[in-house]
Write a protein that holds these residues in place. Structure first.
Motif, mmCIF file in Angstrom:
data_model
loop_
_atom_site.group_PDB
_atom_site.id
_atom_site.type_symbol
_atom_site.label_atom_id
_atom_site.label_comp_id
_atom_site.label_asym_id
_atom_site.label_seq_id
_atom_site.Cartn_x
_atom_site.Cartn_y
_atom_site.Cartn_z
ATOM 1 N N TYR A 100 -9.892 30.608 -2.722
ATOM 2 C CA TYR A 100 -10.173 31.082 -1.367
ATOM 3 C C TYR A 100 -8.900 31.658 -0.736
ATOM 4 O O TYR A 100 -8.406 31.137 0.277
ATOM 5 C CB TYR A 100 -10.708 29.932 -0.507
ATOM 6 N N PRO A 101 -8.344 32.723 -1.306
ATOM 7 C CA PRO A 101 -7.036 33.213 -0.846
ATOM 8 C C PRO A 101 -7.052 33.773 0.569
ATOM 9 O O PRO A 101 -6.004 33.838 1.220
ATOM 10 C CB PRO A 101 -6.701 34.308 -1.865
ATOM 11 N N MET A 102 -8.217 34.164 1.060
ATOM 12 C CA MET A 102 -8.288 34.823 2.377
ATOM 13 C C MET A 102 -7.965 33.882 3.533
ATOM 14 O O MET A 102 -7.664 34.329 4.639
ATOM 15 C CB MET A 102 -9.668 35.456 2.586
ATOM 16 N N TYR A 103 -8.005 32.558 3.306
ATOM 17 C CA TYR A 103 -7.835 31.614 4.425
ATOM 18 C C TYR A 103 -6.408 31.103 4.605
ATOM 19 O O TYR A 103 -6.172 30.254 5.460
ATOM 20 C CB TYR A 103 -8.779 30.427 4.239
ATOM 21 N N ASP A 104 -5.472 31.569 3.789
ATOM 22 C CA ASP A 104 -4.063 31.172 3.934
ATOM 23 C C ASP A 104 -3.891 29.656 3.786
ATOM 24 O O ASP A 104 -3.095 29.036 4.496
ATOM 25 C CB ASP A 104 -3.528 31.651 5.291
ATOM 26 N N LEU A 105 -4.633 29.062 2.869
ATOM 27 C CA LEU A 105 -4.665 27.606 2.744
ATOM 28 C C LEU A 105 -3.349 27.010 2.271
ATOM 29 O O LEU A 105 -3.021 25.874 2.619
ATOM 30 C CB LEU A 105 -5.786 27.198 1.789
ATOM 31 N N LYS A 114 -2.988 24.294 4.833
ATOM 32 C CA LYS A 114 -3.597 23.098 4.244
ATOM 33 C C LYS A 114 -4.972 22.784 4.840
ATOM 34 O O LYS A 114 -5.412 21.636 4.855
ATOM 35 C CB LYS A 114 -2.681 21.877 4.405
ATOM 36 N N GLY A 115 -5.645 23.832 5.320
ATOM 37 C CA GLY A 115 -6.998 23.646 5.834
ATOM 38 C C GLY A 115 -7.097 23.441 7.328
ATOM 39 O O GLY A 115 -8.201 23.334 7.868
ATOM 40 N N TYR A 116 -5.967 23.392 8.008
ATOM 41 C CA TYR A 116 -5.982 23.185 9.459
ATOM 42 C C TYR A 116 -6.175 24.523 10.187
ATOM 43 O O TYR A 116 -5.978 25.596 9.615
ATOM 44 C CB TYR A 116 -4.701 22.488 9.921
ATOM 45 N N GLY A 117 -6.541 24.441 11.443
ATOM 46 C CA GLY A 117 -6.951 25.620 12.196
ATOM 47 C C GLY A 117 -5.822 26.424 12.793
ATOM 48 O O GLY A 117 -5.742 26.567 14.023
ATOM 49 N N THR A 118 -4.970 26.970 11.980
ATOM 50 C CA THR A 118 -3.918 27.857 12.465
ATOM 51 C C THR A 118 -4.525 29.184 12.918
ATOM 52 O O THR A 118 -5.696 29.479 12.639
ATOM 53 C CB THR A 118 -2.889 28.131 11.357
ATOM 54 N N ALA A 119 -3.714 29.990 13.581
ATOM 55 C CA ALA A 119 -4.201 31.282 14.066
ATOM 56 C C ALA A 119 -4.708 32.153 12.914
ATOM 57 O O ALA A 119 -5.765 32.794 13.025
ATOM 58 C CB ALA A 119 -3.091 32.002 14.836
ATOM 59 N N ARG A 120 -3.980 32.176 11.799
ATOM 60 C CA ARG A 120 -4.395 33.010 10.653
ATOM 61 C C ARG A 120 -5.676 32.478 10.023
ATOM 62 O O ARG A 120 -6.520 33.250 9.576
ATOM 63 C CB ARG A 120 -3.272 33.060 9.622
ATOM 64 N N HIS A 121 -5.821 31.164 9.993
ATOM 65 C CA HIS A 121 -7.044 30.576 9.451
ATOM 66 C C HIS A 121 -8.245 30.919 10.337
ATOM 67 O O HIS A 121 -9.313 31.313 9.840
ATOM 68 C CB HIS A 121 -6.875 29.063 9.346
ATOM 69 N N LEU A 122 -8.082 30.801 11.636
ATOM 70 C CA LEU A 122 -9.170 31.131 12.563
ATOM 71 C C LEU A 122 -9.527 32.608 12.495
ATOM 72 O O LEU A 122 -10.710 32.979 12.557
ATOM 73 C CB LEU A 122 -8.767 30.746 13.992
ATOM 74 N N GLN A 123 -8.520 33.451 12.343
ATOM 75 C CA GLN A 123 -8.771 34.888 12.204
ATOM 76 C C GLN A 123 -9.566 35.172 10.928
ATOM 77 O O GLN A 123 -10.487 36.001 10.920
ATOM 78 C CB GLN A 123 -7.447 35.644 12.190
ATOM 79 N N ALA A 124 -9.227 34.473 9.851
ATOM 80 C CA ALA A 124 -9.949 34.665 8.590
ATOM 81 C C ALA A 124 -11.398 34.196 8.700
ATOM 82 O O ALA A 124 -12.308 34.806 8.130
ATOM 83 C CB ALA A 124 -9.243 33.912 7.468
ATOM 84 N N LEU A 125 -11.614 33.130 9.449
ATOM 85 C CA LEU A 125 -12.987 32.663 9.667
ATOM 86 C C LEU A 125 -13.807 33.708 10.419
ATOM 87 O O LEU A 125 -14.983 33.930 10.109
ATOM 88 C CB LEU A 125 -12.978 31.336 10.437
ATOM 89 N N GLN A 126 -13.187 34.365 11.378
ATOM 90 C CA GLN A 126 -13.882 35.420 12.112
ATOM 91 C C GLN A 126 -14.195 36.601 11.206
ATOM 92 O O GLN A 126 -15.261 37.222 11.323
ATOM 93 C CB GLN A 126 -13.026 35.883 13.290
ATOM 94 N N GLN A 127 -13.271 36.896 10.299
ATOM 95 C CA GLN A 127 -13.423 38.072 9.450
ATOM 96 C C GLN A 127 -14.359 37.825 8.265
ATOM 97 O O GLN A 127 -15.204 38.671 7.939
ATOM 98 C CB GLN A 127 -12.055 38.525 8.945
#
Length: 217
Positions: free
Chosen positions: A169-174, A178-191
């Motif tokens: 799952y490279p798109m989520y910047d894991l 580490k699975g927490y809701g950083t800005a990049r993770h939230l942006q990936a969820l939107q996208q």
């Protein structure tokens, strides 16, 4: 950094009372959006407590990733026994994150090959139907070295798991979050929407339906 050293009075008092075998229990990943919640149970011999205290074992959140890995290796070497348990994202969504965290803790304790006489459990919630006496301890990872040791094992084990999953799952910047809701993770969820390992009961993971069939595989 606060709490550089943990007072050993509590651990020594409990472990020395009638030669009690003491296990510390803690979880990692409760607030993450992705992946399981992971718990560890650790039994430390009283003789190891001063050495680990001198190595500044403390709440895993107060340590760097590199230092956590160093200490985790040392804890595993010195421990009488240690085990890890987890609850999946499906279980988190089904029974809620609190109950899933307690379930992961129960699984970690019941995997122990050496049965402790008392479990020190981080927080204020007892583990349901645990066949071993337990004592809850609010902010236990700051007050008890054996709980702090469990917090380190749980955190390192979970982080390693998330890093392995990141390749899928490279798109989520894991690797970074580490699975927490950083800005990049939230942006990936939107996208991209949520993957099958996101916690759909958590509001940020409900932002948009899954974008591609590949994410569900």
């Amino acid at each position: 950094m606060k709490n550089d050293y943990i007072n050993l009075d509590l651990d020594f008092a409990l472990s020395n009372q009638h030669s009690i075998s003491l296990a510390g229990v803690d979880e990692a990943g409760r607030g993450a959006l992705f992946g399981p919640v992971v718990a560890a149970a650790v039994i430390l011999p009283p003789a190891a407590l001063p050495e680990l205290a001198a190595s500044q074992v403390r709440d895993s959140k107060q340590l760097s990733s590199y230092r956590r890995q160093q200490l985790a290796a040392k804890i595993c070497t010195l421990a009488v026994d240690w085990r890890v348990g987890f609850a999946s994202t499906a279980e988190i969504d089904n029974i809620n994150i609190l109950q899933a965290s307690l379930l992961a803790m129960k699984r970690a304790v019941t995997k122990l090959k050496v049965q402790p006489e008392l479990c020190l459990v981080d927080g204020n919630q007892a583990i349901k139907d645990l066949p071993i006496p337990q004592q809850t301890l609010v902010k236990g990872d700051e007050r008890s070295l054996v709980i702090a040791a469990a917090s380190i094992i749980a955190k390192v084990w979970r982080d390693d798991l998330i890093v392995r999953l990141a390749a899928k799952y490279p798109m989520y910047d894991l690797v970074a979050n580490k699975g927490y809701g950083t800005a990049r993770h939230l942006q990936a969820l939107q996208q991209y929407g949520s993957s099958r390992l996101h916690r759909l009961s958590f509001r940020p993971c409900q932002m948009r339906a899954m974008a591609t069939k590949e994410l569900a595989e």
